[in-house]
Every structure is written in structure tokens, then in C-alpha cells.
Design an enzyme around this catalytic site. Structure first.
Site, mmCIF file in Angstrom:
data_model
loop_
_atom_site.group_PDB
_atom_site.id
_atom_site.type_symbol
_atom_site.label_atom_id
_atom_site.label_comp_id
_atom_site.label_asym_id
_atom_site.label_seq_id
_atom_site.Cartn_x
_atom_site.Cartn_y
_atom_site.Cartn_z
ATOM 1 N N ASN A 12 4.702 41.567 22.258
ATOM 2 C CA ASN A 12 5.768 40.760 22.856
ATOM 3 C C ASN A 12 5.134 39.439 23.301
ATOM 4 O OD1 ASN A 12 7.768 39.618 24.399
ATOM 5 N ND2 ASN A 12 7.799 41.217 25.972
ATOM 6 N N LYS A 14 6.500 36.916 24.481
ATOM 7 C CA LYS A 14 7.217 36.308 25.616
ATOM 8 C C LYS A 14 7.450 34.810 25.331
ATOM 9 C CE LYS A 14 5.498 39.979 28.516
ATOM 10 N NZ LYS A 14 5.139 40.467 29.838
ATOM 11 N N HIS A 100 13.981 44.285 28.768
ATOM 12 C CA HIS A 100 12.652 44.060 29.338
ATOM 13 C C HIS A 100 12.797 43.779 30.831
ATOM 14 C CE1 HIS A 100 8.750 42.354 30.231
ATOM 15 N NE2 HIS A 100 8.312 42.933 29.124
ATOM 16 N N GLU A 102 11.458 41.717 32.685
ATOM 17 C CA GLU A 102 11.569 40.288 33.035
ATOM 18 C C GLU A 102 13.003 39.796 32.866
ATOM 19 O OE1 GLU A 102 8.323 39.055 30.550
ATOM 20 O OE2 GLU A 102 6.934 40.074 31.918
ATOM 21 N N GLU A 170 7.477 50.660 30.662
ATOM 22 C CA GLU A 170 6.646 49.586 31.199
ATOM 23 C C GLU A 170 6.785 49.544 32.729
ATOM 24 O OE1 GLU A 170 5.847 46.387 28.001
ATOM 25 O OE2 GLU A 170 7.726 45.872 28.967
ATOM 26 N N GLY A 176 1.160 42.393 33.198
ATOM 27 C CA GLY A 176 0.430 41.148 33.440
ATOM 28 C C GLY A 176 -0.469 41.176 34.662
ATOM 29 N N SER A 214 -0.390 45.776 30.692
ATOM 30 C CA SER A 214 -1.842 45.541 30.726
ATOM 31 C C SER A 214 -2.634 46.347 29.698
ATOM 32 C CB SER A 214 -2.395 45.780 32.135
ATOM 33 O OG SER A 214 -1.825 44.842 33.044
HETATM 34 P P1 13P Z 1 1.166 42.628 29.493
HETATM 35 O O1 13P Z 1 0.571 43.365 28.314
HETATM 36 O O2 13P Z 1 0.824 41.174 29.511
HETATM 37 O O3 13P Z 1 0.890 43.349 30.772
HETATM 38 O O4 13P Z 1 2.763 42.664 29.285
HETATM 39 C C1 13P Z 1 3.380 43.861 28.991
HETATM 40 C C2 13P Z 1 4.777 43.577 28.604
HETATM 41 O O5 13P Z 1 5.588 43.174 29.422
HETATM 42 C C3 13P Z 1 5.152 43.765 27.196
HETATM 43 O O6 13P Z 1 6.525 43.718 27.027
#
Ligand code: 13P
Length: 251
Positions: A12, A14, A100, A102, A170, A176, A214
């Protein structure tokens, strides 16, 4: 131990990527996929919407798949700034991430909205990757499994089948941050997710459950071989081709 479900490693990206760097990244990942010739695992990258078509064109024939990060529930209409699942399909996508964390937090997406987006993905011929996960406060309050259950029941549409659904677990606090749950915590969450899915569909045993939060080359082997984990949804580490391919190799 032989796997019964084919692992999926999804990147992803982002809100990262301008044309030249993004195409270079996609081509490097595609070259790694071609070279490995994997038939026992699948790799997917989800670039920003502006790059889906170009990335799909650049990786064509490599075996690397391309997905979107979000879609609107409707096929078309007066929804300024949104894109539909049909548009992603038209641009060359095979999958779309929905729900997601976010988007749940930045855009107020509820389980009902996520569910409508997953249905839109099916309508367009895409496979939705439905994301769920608890916040730190929910984990510390001992509510993790209950939160996952509520999110699943609200976000996974009726009529689901293993061939057309991927679920990503997740934990919000692991995204992150460099923090990850213990293997036992991941295994417990995934086992509960599969149990809840069992009440929603007849072939829950076949649904791929991804872990996200992560994941990197150095922790992938441990995280991705936890019970009931069928791959990863990778954020930051998917922006580096070698790192992303190392995660895929570790499955
Ligand atoms: P990270 O791998 O940067 O922690 O992000 C995970 C994520 O949100 C994937 O959709």
C-alpha cells in the site's frame, strides 16, 4: 508446513509517488516477481489513483498485480473528487483496499460505508481487501477481539466467498510505528477473525487473512508464519523494491 491458501503480499503505497519514481519502483518490483517466477504466492502493489493506469501498463506480463487504495460505492455520478471501482478496473486494477484505518479516521468511514465499497468492488469485478484493526486504547482496554468482530460483521458484505474476499488485520497502533503485536497476539486475532468469518460465509477457511503494521524484511518471516496469516499488507516497506521483495520471499 504446507500452506493451504496462496499467500498474498500487498504493498500500500499510500499518498506517495510521482510518475518517475513510482514507475521505477513498480518496474523493479515487477522484475523481481518475473525473475522469481513464483506460482505459490501473489504480489500486488496499490499506488495512488493517479498512477494506477501507468503502473498497470509498466508491469504488464510480469505477474505483479495492481490495486487501488479506495473507491466510492457508486459506479458514477456527482461525487466530485471520488473514483469508482469501475474506474479502477478500467485503469488495470484487480483489487481495491477498502476501510483502511487511515480512511476510517481521516474520512469518517464507517463499517456500513466500507461494506458498500466492498460490494462496489464486486460489482466492478475487483477483489476488495477489507481492513480492520483495533486502536491502542481498545487493545489496552481488552477489547481487541470484540472490536474486530464488530468491524467484520459490519464491513463484510453478505454473499462473501473466499475467492472474492481478502481481509487485512492492521492494528492501528502498529501502522507506521515500528511496533508490532507478538506472534501470539497476531495468531489470536487471526484465529478469531476466521471464526467470525465462519459465521458469515460457508468457505471462511479459504479466505486470505493478511497482517499489516510495520512489516519489514527483517520481521516478515516471523510475523507471516504465525497461524492463520496468509500474507501481508505493507505500507512503508513497500516503497523500497528490495525490501518489499524480501518480505515476499520470507513467506
Ligand atoms: P506500515 O507498513 O507503514 O506500518 O503501514 C501498514 C499499512 O497501513 C498498510 O496498509
Amino acid at each position: 508446513m504446507a500452506r493451504t491458501r496462496r499467500p498474498l503480499i500487498a504493498g500500500n503505497w499510500k499518498m506517495n509517488g510521482l510518475t518517475s519514481d513510482a514507475l521505477a519502483l513498480a518496474k523493479d518490483v515487477a522484475a523481481g516477481v518475473s525473475q522469481a517466477g513464483w506460482t505459490d504466492r501473489e504480489l500486488l502493489v496499490c499506488p495512488p489513483a493517479t498512477l494506477v493506469m501507468a503502473v498497470a501498463g509498466a508491469v504488464k506480463g510480469s505477474g505483479l498485480m495492481v490495486g487501488g487504495q479506495n473507491c466510492h460505492a457508486k459506479a458514477s455520478g456527482a461525487h466530485t473528487g471520488d473514483i469508482s471501482a469501475e474506474m479502477l478496473k478500467d485503469a488495470g486494477a484487480s483489487h481495491v483496499i477498502v476501510g483502511h484505518s487511515e480512511r476510517r479516521s481521516d474520512c469518517g468511514e464507517t463499517d456500513a460505508i466500507v461494506r458498500a465499497k466492498a460490494e462496489a468492488a464486486w460489482r466492478a469485478g475487483l477483489t476488495p481487501i477489507v481492513c480492520i484493526g483495533e486502536t491502542l486504547a481498545e487493545r489496552e482496554g481488552g477489547k481487541t477481539l470484540a472490536v474486530l468482530e464488530t468491524q467484520l460483521k459490519g464491513s463484510v458484505p453478505a454473499g462473501s466467498a473466499a475467492a472474492k474476499l481478502v481481509v487485512a488485520y492492521e492494528p492501528v497502533w502498529a501502522i507506521g510505528t515500528g511496533k508490532t503485536p507478538t506472534i501470539a497476539e497476531v495468531a489470536a486475532a487471526h484465529a478469531h477473525i476466521r471464526k467470525v468469518l465462519g459465521g458469515l460465509m460457508s468457505d471462511a477457511e479459504g479466505v486470505r487473512l493478511l497482517y499489516g503494521g510495520s512489516v519489514k524484511g527483517s520481521n516478515a518471516a516471523e510475523l507471516l508464519t504465525a497461524g492463520d496469516v496468509d500474507g501481508a499488507l505493507v505500507g512503508g516497506a513497500s516503497l523500497n523494491a528490495a525490501e518489499f521483495l524480501a518480505i515476499a520471499k520470507a513467506v
